[in-house]
Enzyme design. Sequence first.
Site, PDB file in Angstrom:
ATOM      1  N   HIS A 292       0.852  -1.185   0.000  1.00  0.00           N
ATOM      2  CA  HIS A 292       0.000   0.000   0.000  1.00  0.00           C
ATOM      3  C   HIS A 292       0.894   1.243   0.000  1.00  0.00           C
ATOM      4  CE1 HIS A 292      -3.481   2.431   1.056  1.00  0.00           C
ATOM      5  NE2 HIS A 292      -2.804   2.969   2.048  1.00  0.00           N
TER       6      HIS A 292
ATOM      7  N   ASP B 189      -7.431  -8.484   4.723  1.00  0.00           N
ATOM      8  CA  ASP B 189      -8.715  -8.988   5.222  1.00  0.00           C
ATOM      9  C   ASP B 189      -9.818  -8.399   4.349  1.00  0.00           C
ATOM     10  OD1 ASP B 189      -9.098  -6.388   6.079  1.00  0.00           O
ATOM     11  OD2 ASP B 189      -8.709  -6.826   8.196  1.00  0.00           O
TER      12      ASP B 189
HETATM   13  C1  GRF Z   1       1.457   0.637  -6.236  1.00  0.00           C
HETATM   14  O1  GRF Z   1       1.669   1.979  -5.880  1.00  0.00           O
HETATM   15  C2  GRF Z   1       0.954  -0.164  -5.045  1.00  0.00           C
HETATM   16  O2  GRF Z   1       1.435   0.305  -3.816  1.00  0.00           O
HETATM   17  C3  GRF Z   1      -0.528   0.040  -5.102  1.00  0.00           C
HETATM   18  O3  GRF Z   1      -0.842   0.088  -6.469  1.00  0.00           O
HETATM   19  C4  GRF Z   1       0.304   0.488  -7.234  1.00  0.00           C
HETATM   20  C5  GRF Z   1       0.521  -0.604  -8.219  1.00  0.00           C
HETATM   21  O4  GRF Z   1       1.508  -0.319  -9.159  1.00  0.00           O
HETATM   22  N1  GRF Z   1      -1.225  -0.987  -4.370  1.00  0.00           N
HETATM   23  P1  GRF Z   1       2.082  -1.472 -10.088  1.00  0.00           P
HETATM   24  O5  GRF Z   1       0.896  -2.078 -10.843  1.00  0.00           O
HETATM   25  O6  GRF Z   1       2.758  -2.482  -9.235  1.00  0.00           O
HETATM   26  O7  GRF Z   1       3.013  -0.792 -11.042  1.00  0.00           O
END
Ligand code: GRF
Length: 195
Positions: free
Chosen positions: A112, A144
């Site tokens: 995240h 979750d």
């Molecule tokens: C990333 O910033 C991740 O933290 C979030 O969505 C984005 C995905 O980017 N959950 P990618 O598809 O891995 O380039």
Amino acid sequence: MEEKKIVIFISGRGSNMEAILQNVEKAILKDICEVPLVLSNKIDAPGIKKAKKYGVRAVVIPSHKKKRSRFEAEVIRELEKIDFDFIVLAGFMKILSKHFTEKYERRIINIHPADTKQYQGPAGYEWAYENNLSQTYITVHYVDEGVDTGDIIAQKKIDLSGLGSLEDIKKRGLTHEHRFYSKVIAELITGKKFE
Ligand code: GRF
């Protein structure tokens, strides 16, 4: 140590997925894990091509205009064909149900782009930019049924000072995500600390 198998779920660009695949091939995740499957819920996710480039089987199960229960039943059917230990969400934009997350309890993780205690949702870097934060966090957590509410596994502080634009923040954040996610996966699997 026996290698663990991780399945990666994506919806888009797949840059975190690609970093993991690179690290499985020749860096921190080598001999620690293998990736039997990449699963996308979007037909046109650019990450699908990237997965194939690494010789990884990529399956698309579209979620668009489908009831979540049906989508998840199709995913479970696909997962039951293989043997795997963890599901790694990497830019996977679909909220998974209680039924699904309890079935694979403590086996689904996500990255995240913020501190999940402070900001939930997909726009973590936008949130940091709009609030003029001089530092932010990236978080790896268990998944979750809530939106970014699962127990935190690890966090990394990202210094944002001197960065003027949202693009710069995203670039710096993602660079850290790419290293940090693989490190946390390696630690989770081996129980050891990695730099
Ligand atoms: C990333 O910033 C991740 O933290 C979030 O969505 C984005 C995905 O980017 N959950 P990618 O598809 O891995 O380039």
